[in-house]
Design a protein around this motif. Structure first.
Motif, mmCIF file in Angstrom:
data_model
loop_
_atom_site.group_PDB
_atom_site.id
_atom_site.type_symbol
_atom_site.label_atom_id
_atom_site.label_comp_id
_atom_site.label_asym_id
_atom_site.label_seq_id
_atom_site.Cartn_x
_atom_site.Cartn_y
_atom_site.Cartn_z
ATOM 1 N N GLY A 37 -35.907 -26.244 -1.140
ATOM 2 C CA GLY A 37 -37.064 -27.134 -1.104
ATOM 3 C C GLY A 37 -37.943 -27.040 -2.333
ATOM 4 O O GLY A 37 -39.029 -27.621 -2.363
ATOM 5 N N ASN A 38 -37.485 -26.316 -3.365
ATOM 6 C CA ASN A 38 -38.280 -26.200 -4.580
ATOM 7 C C ASN A 38 -38.397 -27.567 -5.270
ATOM 8 O O ASN A 38 -37.411 -28.288 -5.398
ATOM 9 C CB ASN A 38 -37.637 -25.196 -5.537
ATOM 10 N N GLU A 39 -39.598 -27.896 -5.721
ATOM 11 C CA GLU A 39 -39.863 -29.223 -6.282
ATOM 12 C C GLU A 39 -39.942 -29.220 -7.799
ATOM 13 O O GLU A 39 -40.458 -30.170 -8.398
ATOM 14 C CB GLU A 39 -41.161 -29.770 -5.696
ATOM 15 N N PHE A 40 -39.444 -28.170 -8.456
ATOM 16 C CA PHE A 40 -39.546 -28.097 -9.909
ATOM 17 C C PHE A 40 -38.904 -29.309 -10.579
ATOM 18 O O PHE A 40 -39.535 -30.001 -11.382
ATOM 19 C CB PHE A 40 -38.890 -26.808 -10.421
ATOM 20 N N CYS A 41 -37.626 -29.562 -10.244
ATOM 21 C CA CYS A 41 -36.916 -30.678 -10.883
ATOM 22 C C CYS A 41 -37.560 -32.015 -10.533
ATOM 23 O O CYS A 41 -37.732 -32.880 -11.401
ATOM 24 C CB CYS A 41 -35.448 -30.671 -10.484
ATOM 25 N N THR A 42 -37.908 -32.185 -9.257
ATOM 26 C CA THR A 42 -38.547 -33.434 -8.839
ATOM 27 C C THR A 42 -39.833 -33.670 -9.617
ATOM 28 O O THR A 42 -40.127 -34.795 -10.044
ATOM 29 C CB THR A 42 -38.871 -33.393 -7.329
ATOM 30 N N GLY A 104 -33.642 -16.416 -15.026
ATOM 31 C CA GLY A 104 -33.595 -14.997 -15.343
ATOM 32 C C GLY A 104 -34.940 -14.292 -15.243
ATOM 33 O O GLY A 104 -35.718 -14.520 -14.319
ATOM 34 N N ASP A 105 -35.263 -13.447 -16.230
ATOM 35 C CA ASP A 105 -36.459 -12.610 -16.181
ATOM 36 C C ASP A 105 -37.725 -13.399 -16.515
ATOM 37 O O ASP A 105 -37.700 -14.614 -16.681
ATOM 38 C CB ASP A 105 -36.308 -11.427 -17.139
ATOM 39 N N GLU A 106 -38.844 -12.668 -16.605
ATOM 40 C CA GLU A 106 -40.139 -13.297 -16.863
ATOM 41 C C GLU A 106 -40.159 -14.029 -18.196
ATOM 42 O O GLU A 106 -40.792 -15.080 -18.342
ATOM 43 C CB GLU A 106 -41.243 -12.235 -16.829
ATOM 44 N N VAL A 107 -39.441 -13.485 -19.182
ATOM 45 C CA VAL A 107 -39.359 -14.146 -20.481
ATOM 46 C C VAL A 107 -38.734 -15.523 -20.336
ATOM 47 O O VAL A 107 -39.177 -16.510 -20.915
ATOM 48 C CB VAL A 107 -38.558 -13.286 -21.483
ATOM 49 N N SER A 108 -37.687 -15.595 -19.510
ATOM 50 C CA SER A 108 -37.006 -16.871 -19.270
ATOM 51 C C SER A 108 -37.940 -17.869 -18.601
ATOM 52 O O SER A 108 -37.967 -19.047 -18.937
ATOM 53 C CB SER A 108 -35.767 -16.654 -18.393
ATOM 54 N N ARG A 109 -38.738 -17.399 -17.653
ATOM 55 C CA ARG A 109 -39.673 -18.273 -16.952
ATOM 56 C C ARG A 109 -40.716 -18.836 -17.909
ATOM 57 O O ARG A 109 -41.053 -20.016 -17.870
ATOM 58 C CB ARG A 109 -40.345 -17.512 -15.802
ATOM 59 N N ASN A 110 -41.223 -17.981 -18.785
ATOM 60 C CA ASN A 110 -42.199 -18.447 -19.769
ATOM 61 C C ASN A 110 -41.579 -19.451 -20.731
ATOM 62 O O ASN A 110 -42.213 -20.422 -21.139
ATOM 63 C CB ASN A 110 -42.756 -17.252 -20.549
ATOM 64 N N ARG A 111 -40.314 -19.226 -21.060
ATOM 65 C CA ARG A 111 -39.621 -20.132 -21.971
ATOM 66 C C ARG A 111 -39.433 -21.500 -21.319
ATOM 67 O O ARG A 111 -39.504 -22.531 -21.987
ATOM 68 C CB ARG A 111 -38.273 -19.536 -22.374
ATOM 69 N N ILE A 112 -39.198 -21.511 -20.018
ATOM 70 C CA ILE A 112 -39.043 -22.772 -19.294
ATOM 71 C C ILE A 112 -40.336 -23.584 -19.379
ATOM 72 O O ILE A 112 -40.323 -24.786 -19.650
ATOM 73 C CB ILE A 112 -38.666 -22.515 -17.817
ATOM 74 N N ASN A 133 -42.172 -20.168 -10.297
ATOM 75 C CA ASN A 133 -42.204 -18.851 -9.653
ATOM 76 C C ASN A 133 -41.434 -18.821 -8.337
ATOM 77 O O ASN A 133 -41.098 -17.750 -7.830
ATOM 78 C CB ASN A 133 -43.652 -18.410 -9.430
ATOM 79 N N LYS A 134 -41.175 -19.999 -7.772
ATOM 80 C CA LYS A 134 -40.409 -20.071 -6.529
ATOM 81 C C LYS A 134 -38.902 -20.150 -6.766
ATOM 82 O O LYS A 134 -38.114 -20.056 -5.822
ATOM 83 C CB LYS A 134 -40.858 -21.282 -5.702
ATOM 84 N N ILE A 135 -38.508 -20.324 -8.023
ATOM 85 C CA ILE A 135 -37.071 -20.388 -8.332
ATOM 86 C C ILE A 135 -36.467 -18.995 -8.168
ATOM 87 O O ILE A 135 -37.043 -18.015 -8.649
ATOM 88 C CB ILE A 135 -36.847 -20.897 -9.771
ATOM 89 N N PRO A 136 -35.317 -18.870 -7.475
ATOM 90 C CA PRO A 136 -34.708 -17.555 -7.256
ATOM 91 C C PRO A 136 -34.467 -16.810 -8.569
ATOM 92 O O PRO A 136 -34.001 -17.386 -9.549
ATOM 93 C CB PRO A 136 -33.382 -17.892 -6.569
#
Length: 274
Positions: A37-42, A104-112, A133-136
């Motif tokens: 149910g994550n809405e990131f892409c949407t 991946g890790d926090e670095v990856s999340r910031n890069r996104i 932050n809700k992405i596995p």
């Protein structure tokens, strides 16, 4: 198409990995889907430039899958880990298994976040961060290990002839989506995005096929589920409203009373006495 078994298969995989998985036909229409149910892409696809980049990326990977007829693991333009495996029939690709929503890790999340903001600086940063932050959390190795199961699942589907007729009508695909998302908010925009059809196409085909509007059908299915839960369980009205996808218990009670001329609890007590 053996829909119940396909749904169970994808549901078990989703529970095991926490990743979004879907079966998509050759016309890129979703046949079966299990997701968190994550809405990131949407959300990011509301920006035309983000949507165009994602579609182009998917098309490139789909072309590769069609050419090589093998599993493809890749990273989307914004850094989300994804994979596609072909589902075959007599040597031809008839559908695809899509795996997504690993990071991946926090670095990856910031890069996104950085990549999205480079393309679309008008999106809400806090909302974007919430969805990310809700992405596995999956390392590349963990995601690849999960993705390597896709050809096994695809082979099982092929060997058991579970997609003998992968083409469903638009109306039936809408019904499947409603069934799988009845406890969630359902809008024509959600359906349009998930089924890759315009809202006009969706509404026209559904009304022609079943003689009812999509939203009337959604409300009817929610009412049927609510009636079942009222009689078979000891849930509160608020809990039933949430389980049936109503925005709040007051709105649920209003809709219920419009149909039955009595409150949900009144209807429950009357029918239990019978």
């Amino acid at each position: 198409m053996n829909l119940p078994e396909l749904e169970e298969l994808l549901n078990n995989y989703h529970k095991m990995t926490g990743l979004d998985i879907a079966i998509v036909d050759k016309d890129f229409r979703v046949l079966v889907r299990r997701h968190s149910g994550n809405e990131f892409c949407t959300y990011i696809h509301k920006n035309p430039d983000c949507l165009e980049m994602c579609i182009e990326s998917d098309n490139i990977q789909l072309h590769k899958v069609n050419e090589e007829k093998e599993l493809v693991i890749y990273t989307c333009p914004f850094g989300i880990l994804e994979a596609i495996a072909p589902i075959m029939q007599k040597g031809d690709v008839i559908a695809y298994l899509f795996l997504s929503m690993g990071v991946g890790d926090e670095v990856s999340r910031n890069r996104i976040i950085e990549k999205v903001c480079e393309v679309a600086n008008n999106l809400d940063y806090e909302l974007l961060l919430k969805y990310i932050n809700k992405i596995p959390h999956k390392s590349v190795d963990e995601f690849n290990s999960s993705a390597c199961m896709l050809p096994v699942i695809a082979g099982y589907i092929e060997n058991n002839n579970m997609l003998s007729d992968p083409r469903q009508s638009v109306g039936q695909m809408i019904k499947n989506y409603v069934k799988n998302n009845l406890n969630q908010k359902i809008t024509l925009s959600d359906l349009s995005y998930s089924l890759h059809c315009s809202t006009v196409t969706l509404t026209t085909h559904f009304k022609q096929e079943f003689g009812i509007t999509i939203m009337d059908y959604v409300t009817a299915k929610r009412m049927n589920l609510a009636e079942k839960l009222l009689l078979e369980n000891s849930y509160s009205v608020r809990e039933i409203a949430e389980m049936c996808g109503f925005s709040d218990s007051e709105y649920f009670s209003r809709c219920f009373k419009e149909k039955h001329n009595i409150s949900p609890l009144g209807w429950k007590n009357r029918n239990l006495k019978k």
